[in-house]
Design an enzyme around this catalytic site. Structure first.
Site, mmCIF file in Angstrom:
data_model
loop_
_atom_site.group_PDB
_atom_site.id
_atom_site.type_symbol
_atom_site.label_atom_id
_atom_site.label_comp_id
_atom_site.label_asym_id
_atom_site.label_seq_id
_atom_site.Cartn_x
_atom_site.Cartn_y
_atom_site.Cartn_z
ATOM 1 N N ARG A 15 -35.758 -14.075 -5.375
ATOM 2 C CA ARG A 15 -34.755 -14.165 -6.444
ATOM 3 C C ARG A 15 -35.376 -13.820 -7.804
ATOM 4 N NH1 ARG A 15 -32.828 -20.206 -5.448
ATOM 5 N NH2 ARG A 15 -35.017 -20.335 -4.934
ATOM 6 N N LYS A 74 -38.731 -20.153 -9.779
ATOM 7 C CA LYS A 74 -39.452 -21.206 -9.066
ATOM 8 C C LYS A 74 -40.330 -22.015 -10.002
ATOM 9 C CE LYS A 74 -39.191 -22.007 -5.356
ATOM 10 N NZ LYS A 74 -38.150 -22.910 -4.757
ATOM 11 N N TYR A 93 -36.468 -23.727 -12.197
ATOM 12 C CA TYR A 93 -36.494 -24.907 -11.328
ATOM 13 C C TYR A 93 -37.909 -25.455 -11.431
ATOM 14 C CZ TYR A 93 -32.152 -23.599 -8.870
ATOM 15 O OH TYR A 93 -30.848 -23.304 -8.536
ATOM 16 N N GLU A 117 -32.660 -27.894 -12.354
ATOM 17 C CA GLU A 117 -32.083 -28.842 -11.397
ATOM 18 C C GLU A 117 -31.633 -30.145 -12.053
ATOM 19 O OE1 GLU A 117 -35.235 -27.881 -11.466
ATOM 20 O OE2 GLU A 117 -36.609 -29.562 -11.204
ATOM 21 N N ASP A 197 -18.319 -38.484 6.193
ATOM 22 C CA ASP A 197 -18.908 -38.856 4.893
ATOM 23 C C ASP A 197 -18.717 -40.347 4.685
ATOM 24 O OD1 ASP A 197 -19.517 -39.002 1.960
ATOM 25 O OD2 ASP A 197 -19.537 -36.820 2.154
ATOM 26 N N ASP A 269 -34.614 -32.805 4.761
ATOM 27 C CA ASP A 269 -35.541 -33.847 4.304
ATOM 28 C C ASP A 269 -36.410 -34.251 5.476
ATOM 29 O OD1 ASP A 269 -34.553 -34.270 1.600
ATOM 30 O OD2 ASP A 269 -32.722 -34.933 2.604
ATOM 31 N N ILE A 300 -33.128 -21.767 2.261
ATOM 32 C CA ILE A 300 -32.157 -20.856 2.888
ATOM 33 C C ILE A 300 -31.662 -19.798 1.884
ATOM 34 C CG2 ILE A 300 -29.921 -20.707 4.077
ATOM 35 C CD1 ILE A 300 -30.416 -23.569 5.114
#
Ligand SMILES: NC(=O)c1ccc[n+]([C@@H]2O[C@H](COP(=O)([O-])OP(=O)(O)OC[C@H]3O[C@@H](n4cnc5c(N)ncnc54)[C@H](O)[C@@H]3O)[C@@H](O)[C@H]2O)c1
Length: 375
Positions: A15, A74, A93, A117, A197, A269, A300
């Protein structure tokens, strides 16, 4: 202001922070953009497109040394530490919690860092994270399509409503941004989709956006067992607290699943909501535990770099432009959501979560800026 646009150096990271359209927006507002050769190549943007947008092709070191604000994707890598200079801004980030060495370097070098973030919005969402969660959910479904194929180790089930064949069953844990994205594609392919949920408002909100072949169940032990027994693909899209020691799906629960079913852990996680999850990479994405294949790729979106760069650039550009147009301090003082992302400022740590986690001293971002800024 001079903005620096480097090429990312992390493995498998394709990216870029600014598309040529974003560069054009900076130039139109009177700023300069120094970009590194091939910075956008991994996302399908050529040097010629950046030049046409008004960017200036610049050697890598000069991009870092010559800019006021480094605009990247990154977290900061050790190979970049020496290229920063005092007073410079880095907008990226940062993941300052997980990358403490880099955080300490930014403090030592008096670099102002703002983390994508941690910037929030009026609804308590994190607008620079949501586009990546959406891509991760969709990319997770694409991975399920691939790894269910017999030629890729799966049981050979097409995740689609096919005449004469029982419709595949998909279970999604978590009705947030990534869960809804999985459900959009899974339901559009005609699968029977169940979402679980713990939050009724989250389910109610998701229901508004999804078709009738998606059902919603409270996330509890009984409903989970019902779903595990019938599911062909289980997606984990739960935002899981890093310090939790329990799980939603335990190792022993895998025995309830049908042979050949698949777990796609979008949340990814390690030892988190799915006890058997351990993060994998695009080059080695799956492993088998208790006879169940797991796909746990932790980045991903980088597989969809062209799309990801465009959505990321759209999410961060308004803040980057505000900092360029108003000056960093003024932009941070004017906007509490942007200020929430301020991580280091003039050698002080201004992100409370990182300070608490690592027992470091913390200064409130507004207090830190106002001490120096009189404008
Ligand atoms: N693998 C990747 O490349 C990638 C990319 C982007 C995001 N992520 C990760 O995906 C995770 C999910 O992100 P998101 O943006 O969708 O989060 P989100 O906050 O939008 O949604 C999480 C949902 O999980 C629900 N939840 C909490 N506990 C639950 C439980 N016990 N059972 C069922 N649901 C429960 C919450 O109520 C919420 O609706 C995050 O950890 C994020 O970091 C991974």
């Amino acid at each position: 202001m001079i903005i620096g646009l480097p090429k990312e150096i992390k493995e498998n990271e394709y990216r870029v922070a600014a598309t040529p359209a974003a560069v054009h927006a900076f130039v139109q507002d009177g700023h300069r953009v120094l970009f590194e050769h091939n910075c956008g190549a991994g996302s399908g943007f050529s040097d010629e497109q950046y030049i046409a947008a008004g960017g200036e092709l610049t050697p890598r070191e000069e991009v870092y040394r010559g800019c006021d604000m480094l605009y990247k994707v990154k977290e900061v890598e050790p190979a970049e530490f020496d290229l920063f200079h005092e007073g410079q801004v880095v907008f990226t980030y940062l993941h300052s919690n997980a990358h403490l060495e880099a955080t300490k370097e930014l403090l030592r070098r008096n670099v102002t860092s703002v983390a994508y973030e941690d910037i929030d919005d009026d609804n308590g969402h994190f607008p620079a994270l949501v586009p990546m969660s959406i891509l991760a959910g969709k990319g997770g479904f694409v991975a399920a399509l691939y790894f269910m194929q017999s030629v890729h180790g799966g049981k050979g089930l097409l995740l689609n409503r096919t005449a004469g064949v029982a419709t595949p069953e998909i279970t999604i844990l978590g009705c947030g941004a990534s869960g809804v994205s999985v459900a959009e594609l899974a339901s559009a392919f005609g699968n029977k989709v169940t979402m679980l949920d713990v939050s009724w408002p989250a389910m109610e909100e998701a229901k508004k956006h999804l078709p009738i072949n998606v059902e919603f169940m409270q996330s509890n032990r009984e409903n989970l067992e019902i779903c595990l027994k019938r599911t062909d693909v289980l997606f984990n899209c739960i935002l899981w607290a890093k310090n939790r020691k329990d799980h939603v799906v335990y190792r022993k629960d895998l025995k309830l699943m049908k042979p050949g079913s698949l777990i796609v852990d979008v949340a990814c996680d390690d030892n988190g909501a799915i006890e058997t999850c351990r993060s994998t990479s695009h080059t080695d994405p799956v492993f088998v535990e208790e006879g169940i294949m797991h796909y746990c790729v932790d980045n991903i979106p980088s597989g969809f770099s062209c799309t990801a760069s465009q959505t990321l650039s759209a999410a961060t550009l308004p803040h980057a432009l505000a900092m360029a147009n108003k000056g960093v301090e003024r932009a941070l003082l004017d906007d509490a959501h942007l200020r929430r992302g301020l991580t280091t400022y003039r050698g002080q740590l201004t992100l409370e979560e990182t300070a608490l986690k690592h027992h470091l001293s913390y200064v409130d971002p507004k207090t830190a800026i106002e001490k120096y800024y009189q404008g």
